[in-house]
Design an enzyme around this catalytic site. Structure first.
Site, short mmCIF file in Angstrom:
data_model
loop_
_atom_site.label_atom_id
_atom_site.label_comp_id
_atom_site.label_asym_id
_atom_site.label_seq_id
_atom_site.Cartn_x
_atom_site.Cartn_y
_atom_site.Cartn_z
N HIS A 176 44.96 40.63 31.23
CA HIS A 176 45.41 40.73 32.62
C HIS A 176 46.05 39.40 33.01
O HIS A 176 45.38 38.45 33.38
CB HIS A 176 44.24 41.06 33.54
CG HIS A 176 44.66 41.64 34.85
ND1 HIS A 176 45.91 41.47 35.38
CD2 HIS A 176 43.98 42.43 35.75
CE1 HIS A 176 46.01 42.10 36.54
NE2 HIS A 176 44.85 42.69 36.79
N HIS A 179 48.93 39.81 39.05
CA HIS A 179 48.23 39.99 40.33
C HIS A 179 47.47 38.77 40.83
O HIS A 179 46.43 38.90 41.49
CB HIS A 179 47.28 41.19 40.24
CG HIS A 179 47.98 42.47 39.97
ND1 HIS A 179 47.31 43.64 39.72
CD2 HIS A 179 49.31 42.78 39.90
CE1 HIS A 179 48.19 44.61 39.49
NE2 HIS A 179 49.41 44.10 39.61
N TYR A 181 45.64 36.61 39.27
CA TYR A 181 44.40 36.26 38.58
C TYR A 181 44.63 35.03 37.69
O TYR A 181 45.70 34.42 37.74
CB TYR A 181 43.85 37.46 37.83
CG TYR A 181 43.48 38.59 38.77
CD1 TYR A 181 42.55 38.39 39.79
CD2 TYR A 181 44.07 39.85 38.66
CE1 TYR A 181 42.21 39.39 40.68
CE2 TYR A 181 43.75 40.87 39.56
CZ TYR A 181 42.83 40.63 40.56
OH TYR A 181 42.51 41.62 41.45
#
Length: 364
Positions: A176, A179, A181
């Site tokens: 990931h 977004h 993060y």
């Protein structure tokens, strides 16, 4: 094209539809352990060519949302085996999304002060324990900057998470990097104001992402590794990054030799700008390997972007929540169960209601 098989290296998918990663917070407590209910949920949706799980934190401090399933303890690995078994028995393929939220957390979730590229906080909220009891949205904490030694340890956590995923029976992992993060926090100027090898220039800001990706690829094989990016989405920050698209193109050029399973672009959510065709063309020029896109696509718009050659796979999110048989319905042009207010109220936490109790269409 959406319903045709996809093959790249050793990854063979029955169709080009992916189920996008979506946090659902249904784990057993304590321990954030995947359970039988989660196995049922994912197994119901195994007709997708590929399922990408909700984000799975790679360590305790990587957590940013309550009750999300980890991938760093033996109990969690055992729980995930139920999920992968259910999906495989139904004929599907499944990647786990390896997650470190960085500063998008709170000490009551992470167990300590959240960490980031730099000690910079933005107004932000995450799903966590409320002071009066129960769960809801709470303001994130002021983070602290990771030391270089801690950066190396975090890379090792990603590697161990990937090895744990293989032990749990997953077909691969998705990093990931989107977004707002941790990986994304290193990429962007507003969240990364370091003055060492991991900050400053574009090459330095992409270093953490490249090192994580290469380390995980070396550990389990690049054909089992993907990464999610969101250069046209701003989450967890007040303003878009002026260099993120240019940096992304440069980073993809550096990743191309790995021949990852796919690169996954998250689009059209939160604070976003429309992705121009010029960017998609640049991506194809520097990265001639599988591309996945996600972000409020319809069957029609998915078919269109596949036909244009800008993507090889399209991920759908919320339609899979209320339509476990989304692939069948889409293929047969059948109506979809809408995502109404009642569905929104059961997105995070709870039990089977709004999770595994959605009806399917009986095929003829």
């Amino acid at each position: 094209m959406l319903f045709t098989p996809h093959q790249f290296a050793s990854l063979h998918l029955n169709n080009r539809i992916a189920m996008a990663p979506m946090t659902r917070s249904r784990t057993d407590q304590p321990g954030d352990i995947p359970n039988d209910l989660m196995a049922t949920y994912y197994g119901q949706r195994a007709s997708a060519g590929l399922i990408i799980t909700e984000g799975a934190p790679i360590s305790a401090v990587a957590r940013g949302y309550a009750m999300t399933p980890g991938i760093y303890t033996e109990e969690q690995i055992t729980g995930w085996k139920k999920v992968t078994s259910a999906v495989h028995q139904a004929g599907g393929k499944i990647f786990v999304q390896l997650w470190h939220v960085g500063r998008r957390s709170h000490h009551t979730i992470a167990g300590e002060t959240p960490v980031s590229a730099s000690a910079i906080k933005e107004p932000d909220q995450v799903f966590g324990p409320l002071p009066e009891g129960g769960f809801g949205m709470i303001e994130t904490d002021q983070p602290r900057a990771l030391s270089q030694q801690e950066i190396k340890a975090t890379i090792a956590d990603f590697v161990q998470g990937a090895k744990n995923a293989m032990a749990a029976g997953f077909d691969g992992v998705e990093l990931h990097g989107a977004h707002g993060y941790l990986i994304d926090q290193f990429l962007r100027i507003s969240s990364n104001q370091r003055t060492d090898d991991y900050g400053g220039s574009q090459d330095n800001r992409m270093r953490f992402m490249l090192e994580v990706t290469e380390a995980v690829a070396n550990a389990i094989g690049a054909n089992k590794v993907a990464i999610r990016l969101s250069p046209f989405v701003t989450e967890g920050a007040a303003q878009p990054d002026p260099e993120i698209t240019e940096l992304t193109i440069k980073a993809l050029a550096k990743l191309a030799h790995l021949q990852l399973a796919y690169v996954h672009f998250s689009e059209n959510i939160s604070n976003y700008t429309q992705v121009p065709d010029s960017f998609r063309q640049q991506v194809r020029e520097v990265y001639p390997h599988p591309i996945m896109v996600a972000g409020k696509y319809t069957v029609s718009s998915a078919q269109q972007i596949l036909a244009q050659g800008f993507a090889d796979l399209v991920a759908f999110g919320q339609p899979f929540i209320t339509n476990p048989d989304f692939v069948y319905r889409a293929r047969n042009q059948l109506p979809l169960t809408p995502v109404g207010d009642d569905a929104h109220s059961t997105f995070y936490g709870g039990g089977a209601a709004g999770y595994t109790d959605y009806a399917t269409v009986t095929s003829a």
